[in-house]
Design a protein around this motif. Structure first.
Motif, mmCIF file in Angstrom:
data_model
loop_
_atom_site.group_PDB
_atom_site.id
_atom_site.type_symbol
_atom_site.label_atom_id
_atom_site.label_comp_id
_atom_site.label_asym_id
_atom_site.label_seq_id
_atom_site.Cartn_x
_atom_site.Cartn_y
_atom_site.Cartn_z
ATOM 1 N N VAL A 291 0.832 -1.204 0.000
ATOM 2 C CA VAL A 291 0.000 0.000 0.000
ATOM 3 C C VAL A 291 0.869 1.258 0.000
ATOM 4 C CG1 VAL A 291 -1.593 1.367 1.408
ATOM 5 C CG2 VAL A 291 -2.048 -1.061 1.017
ATOM 6 N N PHE A 292 1.863 1.297 0.872
ATOM 7 C CA PHE A 292 2.744 2.460 0.914
ATOM 8 C C PHE A 292 3.472 2.646 -0.411
ATOM 9 C CE2 PHE A 292 1.961 2.529 5.407
ATOM 10 C CZ PHE A 292 2.278 3.817 5.813
ATOM 11 N N ALA A 293 3.949 1.550 -0.999
ATOM 12 C CA ALA A 293 4.663 1.633 -2.270
ATOM 13 C C ALA A 293 3.765 2.189 -3.371
ATOM 14 C CB ALA A 293 5.205 0.264 -2.661
ATOM 15 N N ALA A 294 2.480 1.806 -3.356
ATOM 16 C CA ALA A 294 1.543 2.311 -4.361
ATOM 17 C C ALA A 294 1.329 3.818 -4.202
ATOM 18 C CB ALA A 294 0.213 1.568 -4.253
ATOM 19 N N VAL A 295 1.213 4.275 -2.965
ATOM 20 C CA VAL A 295 1.054 5.717 -2.724
ATOM 21 C C VAL A 295 2.309 6.459 -3.181
ATOM 22 C CG1 VAL A 295 0.700 7.508 -0.983
ATOM 23 C CG2 VAL A 295 -0.521 5.338 -0.784
ATOM 24 N N GLU A 296 3.455 5.935 -2.816
ATOM 25 C CA GLU A 296 4.722 6.592 -3.173
ATOM 26 C C GLU A 296 4.921 6.663 -4.685
ATOM 27 O OE1 GLU A 296 6.884 5.093 0.948
ATOM 28 O OE2 GLU A 296 7.187 4.003 -0.934
ATOM 29 N N ALA A 297 4.504 5.622 -5.388
ATOM 30 C CA ALA A 297 4.650 5.609 -6.842
ATOM 31 C C ALA A 297 3.780 6.663 -7.507
ATOM 32 C CB ALA A 297 4.305 4.219 -7.388
ATOM 33 N N GLU A 298 2.632 6.949 -6.905
ATOM 34 C CA GLU A 298 1.686 7.895 -7.497
ATOM 35 C C GLU A 298 1.937 9.329 -7.048
ATOM 36 O OE1 GLU A 298 -1.527 8.738 -10.049
ATOM 37 O OE2 GLU A 298 -0.560 6.806 -9.677
ATOM 38 N N TRP A 299 2.180 9.511 -5.736
ATOM 39 C CA TRP A 299 2.211 10.861 -5.167
ATOM 40 C C TRP A 299 3.482 11.189 -4.388
ATOM 41 C CZ3 TRP A 299 -3.239 10.248 -2.602
ATOM 42 C CH2 TRP A 299 -4.246 10.457 -3.570
ATOM 43 N N GLY A 300 4.308 10.210 -4.098
ATOM 44 C CA GLY A 300 5.435 10.430 -3.203
ATOM 45 C C GLY A 300 5.104 9.952 -1.796
ATOM 46 N N ALA A 301 5.990 10.288 -0.890
ATOM 47 C CA ALA A 301 5.915 9.733 0.467
ATOM 48 C C ALA A 301 4.676 10.207 1.228
ATOM 49 C CB ALA A 301 7.168 10.110 1.242
ATOM 50 N N VAL A 302 4.259 9.381 2.176
ATOM 51 C CA VAL A 302 3.100 9.689 3.014
ATOM 52 C C VAL A 302 3.499 10.711 4.074
ATOM 53 C CG1 VAL A 302 1.495 8.733 4.715
ATOM 54 C CG2 VAL A 302 2.019 7.447 2.619
ATOM 55 N N ASP A 303 2.748 11.807 4.149
ATOM 56 C CA ASP A 303 2.965 12.848 5.154
ATOM 57 C C ASP A 303 2.082 12.656 6.380
ATOM 58 O OD1 ASP A 303 4.755 14.515 3.529
ATOM 59 O OD2 ASP A 303 2.967 14.926 2.328
ATOM 60 N N VAL A 304 0.875 12.160 6.144
ATOM 61 C CA VAL A 304 -0.113 11.997 7.216
ATOM 62 C C VAL A 304 -0.652 10.581 7.165
ATOM 63 C CG1 VAL A 304 -2.294 12.816 8.195
ATOM 64 C CG2 VAL A 304 -0.764 14.436 7.046
ATOM 65 N N LEU A 305 -0.432 9.823 8.221
ATOM 66 C CA LEU A 305 -0.956 8.462 8.337
ATOM 67 C C LEU A 305 -2.039 8.437 9.399
ATOM 68 C CD1 LEU A 305 -0.927 5.323 8.073
ATOM 69 C CD2 LEU A 305 0.893 5.333 9.795
ATOM 70 N N VAL A 306 -3.219 7.961 9.014
ATOM 71 C CA VAL A 306 -4.309 7.757 9.975
ATOM 72 C C VAL A 306 -4.610 6.264 10.004
ATOM 73 C CG1 VAL A 306 -6.653 8.337 10.673
ATOM 74 C CG2 VAL A 306 -5.245 10.050 9.489
ATOM 75 N N ALA A 307 -4.176 5.604 11.064
ATOM 76 C CA ALA A 307 -4.364 4.158 11.224
ATOM 77 C C ALA A 307 -5.693 3.928 11.935
ATOM 78 C CB ALA A 307 -3.203 3.558 12.006
ATOM 79 N N ASN A 308 -6.704 3.644 11.158
ATOM 80 C CA ASN A 308 -8.066 3.595 11.678
ATOM 81 C C ASN A 308 -8.703 2.212 11.591
ATOM 82 O OD1 ASN A 308 -10.930 4.692 12.204
ATOM 83 N ND2 ASN A 308 -11.095 3.873 10.126
ATOM 84 N N ALA A 309 -8.178 1.316 10.776
ATOM 85 C CA ALA A 309 -8.839 0.030 10.541
ATOM 86 C C ALA A 309 -9.086 -0.706 11.857
ATOM 87 C CB ALA A 309 -7.995 -0.836 9.617
ATOM 88 N N GLY A 310 -10.280 -1.247 12.003
ATOM 89 C CA GLY A 310 -10.573 -1.957 13.242
ATOM 90 C C GLY A 310 -11.904 -2.674 13.214
ATOM 91 N N SER A 311 -12.039 -3.592 14.135
ATOM 92 C CA SER A 311 -13.303 -4.276 14.389
ATOM 93 C C SER A 311 -13.202 -4.856 15.789
ATOM 94 C CB SER A 311 -13.581 -5.386 13.369
ATOM 95 O OG SER A 311 -12.643 -6.434 13.533
ATOM 96 N N GLY A 312 -14.323 -5.287 16.326
ATOM 97 C CA GLY A 312 -14.310 -5.819 17.685
ATOM 98 C C GLY A 312 -14.984 -7.166 17.768
#
Length: 253
Positions: free
Chosen positions: A69-90
């Motif tokens: 996922v990070f590599a795909a973002v970097e290939a399109e736009w460059g490095a990630v500046d803001v990471l929001v780690a939200n994925a979850g379930s209970g």
């Protein structure tokens, strides 16, 4: 966060809090990459965003998926500046009925996956002297809750990760924070409502009202209210190492 367009990555972006966070970041003029398991849901969110978006379906509990996922973002736009780690379930069960599989599943999704995302994002952020990491935790990171031992343990763990990372990175220009909601009006809470109704014989409306009554404000938190707290962490470089409660006053700190 300066007015220049930033590259943002939101996990669990297909619905609920992740959707609201993506919309908030996009409305402020930033590029937003969306990842979750559901391609359809991601596409629906992307269609609501006013700015550029990337749809990157992935299961981030798979070790290789985070780097992909990070590599795909970097290939399109460059490095990630803001990471929001939200994925979850209970998952909910009595302690004695919590299986190893349930335990591993919660730790994999709620602790290990955010750790891998943070680990992948941080080197580039440090190199550039700017980065914002926000983990969507839970009020269960602050207190024990019955019948969710695995979930509570994972959320306590991820708050520890946030605090350790913030302490390590404090002088680098990278901030690391957690946002800790109580019950939010999302599909995840709908599952909780249905489980309560099934176990207690209450109607869905009665079960939802019981959850709302547990919060001093007498209602569920909205996804947009959580997104505002995430935005605070993104724009304020003096806020780091915090677990910001968005819980209607349930846990005072």
């Amino acid at each position: 966060m300066p007015a220049a367009t930033r590259t943002c990555l939101v996990t669990g972006a297909g619905r609920g809090i992740g959707r609201a966070v993506a919309q908030r970041l996009s409305a402020e003029g930033h590029r937003v990459a969306l990842t979750a398991r559901s391609t359809d849901q991601l596409g629906q969110v992307a269609a609501t965003l006013p700015g550029p978006s990337l749809v990157l379906p992935a299961d981030i509990t798979v070790a290789s998926a985070v780097d992909e996922v990070f590599a795909a973002v970097e290939a399109e736009w460059g490095a990630v500046d803001v990471l929001v780690a939200n994925a979850g379930s209970g998952v909910s069960a009595k302690l004695a009925d919590t299986t190893d599989e349930m335990w591993r599943g919660q730790l994999d999704l709620l602790l290990t996956a955010p750790f891998r995302c943070v680990r992948r994002a941080v080197p580039g952020m440090v190199e550039r002297g700017f980065g914002r990491v926000v983990v969507v935790a839970s009020i269960a990171a602050k207190r024990g809750e019955p019948y969710i031992a695995a979930y509570t343990a994972a959320k306590h763990g991820v708050l520890g990760l946030v605090r350790a990372a913030a302490a390590e990175l404090a002088s680098s220009g990278v901030t690391v924070n957690a946002v800790c909601p109580a019950y939010v009006d999302t599909p995840m809470t709908d599952v909780t409502v249905a489980a309560i109704a099934e176990k207690t014989g209450r109607s869905l409306a009665e079960a939802r009202a019981a959850l709302a009554a547990r919060q001093p404000i007498g209602r569920l938190v909205t996804p947009e209210e959580v997104a505002e707290a995430v935005w605070l962490c993104a724009v304020n470089g003096a806020v780091t190492g915090q677990g910001i409660n968005v819980d209607g006053g349930a846990v005072q700190s």
